[in-house]
Design a protein around this motif. Sequence first.
Motif, PDB file in Angstrom:
ATOM      1  N   ARG A 139      43.640  40.557  43.797  1.00  0.00           N
ATOM      2  CA  ARG A 139      45.096  40.607  43.661  1.00  0.00           C
ATOM      3  C   ARG A 139      45.695  41.296  44.891  1.00  0.00           C
ATOM      4  O   ARG A 139      46.817  40.976  45.289  1.00  0.00           O
ATOM      5  CB  ARG A 139      45.485  41.360  42.386  1.00  0.00           C
ATOM      6  CG  ARG A 139      46.986  41.432  42.197  1.00  0.00           C
ATOM      7  CD  ARG A 139      47.402  42.062  40.896  1.00  0.00           C
ATOM      8  NE  ARG A 139      48.859  42.184  40.845  1.00  0.00           N
ATOM      9  CZ  ARG A 139      49.526  42.677  39.828  1.00  0.00           C
ATOM     10  NH1 ARG A 139      48.875  43.097  38.744  1.00  0.00           N
ATOM     11  NH2 ARG A 139      50.848  42.760  39.861  1.00  0.00           N
TER      12      ARG A 139
ATOM     13  N   LYS B 278      38.366  40.657  40.382  1.00  0.00           N
ATOM     14  CA  LYS B 278      39.681  40.147  39.992  1.00  0.00           C
ATOM     15  C   LYS B 278      40.776  41.109  40.445  1.00  0.00           C
ATOM     16  O   LYS B 278      41.794  40.683  41.027  1.00  0.00           O
ATOM     17  CB  LYS B 278      39.725  39.956  38.474  1.00  0.00           C
ATOM     18  CG  LYS B 278      41.033  39.360  37.965  1.00  0.00           C
ATOM     19  CD  LYS B 278      40.947  39.144  36.453  1.00  0.00           C
ATOM     20  CE  LYS B 278      42.259  38.599  35.907  1.00  0.00           C
ATOM     21  NZ  LYS B 278      42.190  38.393  34.439  1.00  0.00           N
ATOM     22  N   ALA B 279      40.569  42.395  40.227  1.00  0.00           N
ATOM     23  CA  ALA B 279      41.561  43.393  40.643  1.00  0.00           C
ATOM     24  C   ALA B 279      41.675  43.442  42.166  1.00  0.00           C
ATOM     25  O   ALA B 279      42.776  43.543  42.721  1.00  0.00           O
ATOM     26  CB  ALA B 279      41.177  44.766  40.089  1.00  0.00           C
ATOM     27  N   TYR B 280      40.551  43.348  42.834  1.00  0.00           N
ATOM     28  CA  TYR B 280      40.534  43.406  44.303  1.00  0.00           C
ATOM     29  C   TYR B 280      41.266  42.220  44.911  1.00  0.00           C
ATOM     30  O   TYR B 280      42.056  42.368  45.863  1.00  0.00           O
ATOM     31  CB  TYR B 280      39.077  43.438  44.759  1.00  0.00           C
ATOM     32  CG  TYR B 280      38.859  43.284  46.240  1.00  0.00           C
ATOM     33  CD1 TYR B 280      39.277  44.270  47.130  1.00  0.00           C
ATOM     34  CD2 TYR B 280      38.216  42.166  46.756  1.00  0.00           C
ATOM     35  CE1 TYR B 280      39.062  44.142  48.499  1.00  0.00           C
ATOM     36  CE2 TYR B 280      38.000  42.032  48.118  1.00  0.00           C
ATOM     37  CZ  TYR B 280      38.422  43.018  48.982  1.00  0.00           C
ATOM     38  OH  TYR B 280      38.211  42.879  50.337  1.00  0.00           O
TER      39      TYR B 280
ATOM     40  N   HIS C 195      45.967  36.542  36.451  1.00  0.00           N
ATOM     41  CA  HIS C 195      46.016  38.003  36.361  1.00  0.00           C
ATOM     42  C   HIS C 195      46.848  38.491  35.178  1.00  0.00           C
ATOM     43  O   HIS C 195      47.078  39.701  35.039  1.00  0.00           O
ATOM     44  CB  HIS C 195      46.565  38.579  37.669  1.00  0.00           C
ATOM     45  CG  HIS C 195      45.603  38.463  38.811  1.00  0.00           C
ATOM     46  ND1 HIS C 195      44.639  39.409  39.088  1.00  0.00           N
ATOM     47  CD2 HIS C 195      45.441  37.486  39.733  1.00  0.00           C
ATOM     48  CE1 HIS C 195      43.929  39.021  40.139  1.00  0.00           C
ATOM     49  NE2 HIS C 195      44.390  37.864  40.560  1.00  0.00           N
TER      50      HIS C 195
ATOM     51  N   SER D 186      31.453  43.118  40.066  1.00  0.00           N
ATOM     52  CA  SER D 186      31.678  42.722  38.679  1.00  0.00           C
ATOM     53  C   SER D 186      32.912  41.821  38.639  1.00  0.00           C
ATOM     54  O   SER D 186      33.792  41.898  39.495  1.00  0.00           O
ATOM     55  CB  SER D 186      31.902  43.943  37.786  1.00  0.00           C
ATOM     56  OG  SER D 186      33.137  44.566  38.100  1.00  0.00           O
ATOM     57  N   SER D 187      32.984  40.962  37.655  1.00  0.00           N
ATOM     58  CA  SER D 187      34.115  40.035  37.543  1.00  0.00           C
ATOM     59  C   SER D 187      35.439  40.783  37.475  1.00  0.00           C
ATOM     60  O   SER D 187      36.431  40.401  38.114  1.00  0.00           O
ATOM     61  CB  SER D 187      33.958  39.160  36.297  1.00  0.00           C
ATOM     62  OG  SER D 187      32.807  38.362  36.396  1.00  0.00           O
ATOM     63  N   ARG D 188      35.450  41.875  36.726  1.00  0.00           N
ATOM     64  CA  ARG D 188      36.689  42.645  36.562  1.00  0.00           C
ATOM     65  C   ARG D 188      37.110  43.289  37.877  1.00  0.00           C
ATOM     66  O   ARG D 188      38.292  43.254  38.247  1.00  0.00           O
ATOM     67  CB  ARG D 188      36.487  43.712  35.478  1.00  0.00           C
ATOM     68  CG  ARG D 188      37.729  44.506  35.157  1.00  0.00           C
ATOM     69  CD  ARG D 188      37.487  45.442  33.982  1.00  0.00           C
ATOM     70  NE  ARG D 188      38.676  46.197  33.648  1.00  0.00           N
ATOM     71  CZ  ARG D 188      38.751  47.046  32.646  1.00  0.00           C
ATOM     72  NH1 ARG D 188      37.689  47.232  31.848  1.00  0.00           N
ATOM     73  NH2 ARG D 188      39.871  47.706  32.402  1.00  0.00           N
ATOM     74  N   ALA D 189      36.145  43.866  38.590  1.00  0.00           N
ATOM     75  CA  ALA D 189      36.468  44.538  39.847  1.00  0.00           C
ATOM     76  C   ALA D 189      36.939  43.535  40.900  1.00  0.00           C
ATOM     77  O   ALA D 189      37.901  43.791  41.639  1.00  0.00           O
ATOM     78  CB  ALA D 189      35.251  45.304  40.360  1.00  0.00           C
TER      79      ALA D 189
END
Length: 330
Positions: A92, A88-90, A122, A83-86
Amino acid sequence: MSSEDAVAEGVLSARGLRVEFGLPGGRVARAVDGVDLDVAPGEIVALAGESGCGKTTLARALLGLERPTGGSVSFGGEPLRFSSRALKAYRRRVQLVLQDPTGALNPRHTVYDAVAEGLRIHGIADDEPGRVAEALSRAGLRPPEQFFLAYPHELSGGQRQRVVIAGALVLEPDLLVADEPVASLDASVRGEILSLLLRFKEDAGLGALVITHDLGLAWSIADRIAIMYLGRVVEQGPVEEVLTAPRHPYTRALVSVLPDSPVAEPIVLAGELPDASRIPGGCRFRPRCPAYASGEAAAVRERCEGEDPVLAGPESLRVACHLVHARMVA
């Protein structure tokens, strides 16, 4: 390392990872074909092999830039989600350093904007100038404020690569994935960038997966090395053990052309270069294997022809070769 320690330390892991691409005529290229690999913060792992062996595709899959066909990628024990959110967090925590700093930097952006881009993506707004300055300083661009308003074309190749590294460091990641990080640099600058990566490891516990075709680079920087051939890792272990006493015939051939090689004579590999759309049956290295061609592997010939070997051996040093496995047992 226990499984609990692996999770705590944020290990990046691949298990049975596969990436396939469809080709015209219904053919399939198996660019990554069942890879197991771990990289932990505080260590540098080199991934080495000839061009076309699947190194960059593997790196892209580990970063979530290429969706695997099979197998899994995990970080800190948690599976990679797309997912886009996951993602993005990864990203970082696991940052990419590209081979060509000129292509990686927008020519219209100043150094400040290039490094600050990750913070803005972010949503990290507190003390942006301070964070950018700290990242540039860690990357060896001092005083950092002197570079804020510079554009990429005003910098040397080594300085541009330091800006790319600063852009990764500004997010304080746990791991870097560096694809041929010094391939485009002059010899005089290569050592500086490699020393920089080593200092990150020693001072901050930052780990890295370094993609390279240069075993000399691997020797100078890596704790462990994985040798890749036609989509699979065929030998992996501590870099000193693998490069001073190579076991797999492919590794021996690569090492044989190094200065002061432990292999007595240079080994020239016969046959066609590997093609991921035409992986042979049996051992995938067999068509180019000097041991098979010379009869040295006669005792395991049927296995070479009928079965692709898997990595086996002591946990710290594993090889995918029927001949080596037979010698281990003997």
